[in-house]
Design a protein around this motif. Sequence first.
Motif, PDB file in Angstrom:
ATOM      1  N   ASN A   6       3.732  -0.183  33.052  1.00 29.57           N
ATOM      2  CA  ASN A   6       3.611  -0.738  31.572  1.00 29.57           C
ATOM      3  C   ASN A   6       3.818   0.181  30.727  1.00 29.57           C
ATOM      4  O   ASN A   6       3.522  -0.547  29.462  1.00 29.57           O
ATOM      5  N   ILE A   7       4.183   1.245  30.716  1.00 30.01           N
ATOM      6  CA  ILE A   7       4.442   2.162  29.675  1.00 30.01           C
ATOM      7  C   ILE A   7       5.709   1.571  28.912  1.00 30.01           C
ATOM      8  O   ILE A   7       5.675   1.726  27.544  1.00 30.01           O
ATOM      9  N   ILE A  32      -2.538   6.726  32.092  1.00 32.42           N
ATOM     10  CA  ILE A  32      -2.116   5.270  31.831  1.00 32.42           C
ATOM     11  C   ILE A  32      -3.174   4.267  32.571  1.00 32.42           C
ATOM     12  O   ILE A  32      -3.450   3.427  31.777  1.00 32.42           O
ATOM     13  N   GLN A  33      -3.704   4.915  33.891  1.00 34.56           N
ATOM     14  CA  GLN A  33      -4.216   3.922  34.522  1.00 34.56           C
ATOM     15  C   GLN A  33      -5.830   3.866  34.056  1.00 34.56           C
ATOM     16  O   GLN A  33      -6.483   2.779  33.925  1.00 34.56           O
ATOM     17  N   PHE A  56       4.602   0.050  25.671  1.00 31.15           N
ATOM     18  CA  PHE A  56       3.938   0.688  24.629  1.00 31.15           C
ATOM     19  C   PHE A  56       4.630   0.554  23.492  1.00 31.15           C
ATOM     20  O   PHE A  56       5.712   0.675  23.284  1.00 31.15           O
ATOM     21  N   GLN A  64       0.958   3.802  20.712  1.00 29.61           N
ATOM     22  CA  GLN A  64       0.065   4.041  22.069  1.00 29.61           C
ATOM     23  C   GLN A  64       1.081   5.317  22.770  1.00 29.61           C
ATOM     24  O   GLN A  64       0.472   6.113  23.418  1.00 29.61           O
ATOM     25  N   HIS A  98      -7.149   5.456  30.889  1.00 27.10           N
ATOM     26  CA  HIS A  98      -7.318   5.435  29.529  1.00 27.10           C
ATOM     27  C   HIS A  98      -7.156   4.126  29.139  1.00 27.10           C
ATOM     28  O   HIS A  98      -7.862   3.348  28.266  1.00 27.10           O
ATOM     29  N   PHE A  99      -5.806   3.704  29.481  1.00 22.62           N
ATOM     30  CA  PHE A  99      -5.182   2.459  28.930  1.00 22.62           C
ATOM     31  C   PHE A  99      -5.157   1.355  29.905  1.00 22.62           C
ATOM     32  O   PHE A  99      -4.861   0.327  29.455  1.00 22.62           O
ATOM     33  N   LYS A 100      -5.997   1.402  30.926  1.00 18.50           N
ATOM     34  CA  LYS A 100      -6.092   0.551  31.843  1.00 18.50           C
ATOM     35  C   LYS A 100      -5.254  -0.575  32.228  1.00 18.50           C
ATOM     36  O   LYS A 100      -5.319  -1.583  32.112  1.00 18.50           O
ATOM     37  N   THR A 101      -4.074   0.249  32.692  1.00 22.82           N
ATOM     38  CA  THR A 101      -2.748  -0.831  33.026  1.00 22.82           C
ATOM     39  C   THR A 101      -2.192   0.006  33.854  1.00 22.82           C
ATOM     40  O   THR A 101      -2.162   1.498  34.132  1.00 22.82           O
ATOM     41  N   GLU A 108      -0.265   8.543  21.392  1.00 23.45           N
ATOM     42  CA  GLU A 108      -1.455   8.792  21.960  1.00 23.45           C
ATOM     43  C   GLU A 108      -1.399   9.419  23.447  1.00 23.45           C
ATOM     44  O   GLU A 108      -2.252  10.287  23.853  1.00 23.45           O
ATOM     45  N   LEU A 109      -0.507   8.520  24.212  1.00 22.28           N
ATOM     46  CA  LEU A 109      -0.126   9.018  25.542  1.00 22.28           C
ATOM     47  C   LEU A 109       0.512  10.580  25.517  1.00 22.28           C
ATOM     48  O   LEU A 109       0.111  11.425  26.306  1.00 22.28           O
TER      49      LEU A 109
END
Length: 274
Positions: free
Chosen positions: A140-141, A130-131, A144, A148, A133-136, A151-152
């Motif tokens: 914040n999941i 999350i940190q 999603f 998303q 790849h999704f840059k967050t 993908e996760l």
Amino acid sequence: METKDLIYIDWNLFSILKEPKLETHLILDKFLKKNADKITIVYSDAHLGDLSKTSNTSLRNNDLEYLSKKTKDLTIVKYFGRDYVDVERRNPREFYNQNVYDNSDSVLIQFQIAVKHITDNWGKIRDGIIQNHFKTDPKNICNFSPIQLDELIKMIGLTNSLQEFIEYGLNLRGDTKNNPLTHIDYYMTAYMNLDLISFYPDAMNENQGFDNLLNDSKHSAYGSICKAFITNDNKCYLKSKFLFEYYGSKSKLIKTCKVKNVADLENSLNEIIK
């Protein structure tokens, strides 16, 4: 009677309505009393599951009687072995004493094992993905989208998608020949699997175990096929909102907690009787 004509209220909110104090609860209480002839309220085996945690028999019996009056003994339940949901008149106390509601102990035990396994083995991996790849922030999941989450879940290595993750959870049921899977089963599993990946997760402790999560998943599942589902649990509301959209539920989802504008609550309630 069809489920689309029913109003579903979870036990948390039912219990609050005994003596409502907050403005949102007073508004709901007034609405229910004013429109008693226009709405049909129902209870389910999930309410009985909630009440089974009450050790005081006298208090539990009083609550069952209260539930009886509120719903006029109308229940919605998916019985073991049936591929459909029943709506019937059944006294809550009689239903409870018959011990017909689904306790699902074996499934709960396996779910607890799954939670520990995912927490121990995939928790750090999940947060790292999350940190990086999704840059967050991992928290914040909860924002999603289904795409998303697909993908996760795939990147963590659980399965290839949320739907496959749900199917995996259903496999814990084993042979379903004598107890066919229904929308309620898929929905409940999806609800609990969202908890597994920290999507608005409920607090767990040894005293409550996973009973609360199981019952909340049932409340939300039954509510999704009714005319409206009203809850005072914000996490239940948020998971339900995601799943209502995911499964295309036409039920009206309403919450009485964290309400910013009471006029919006009043409008949502009034839409039920239009």
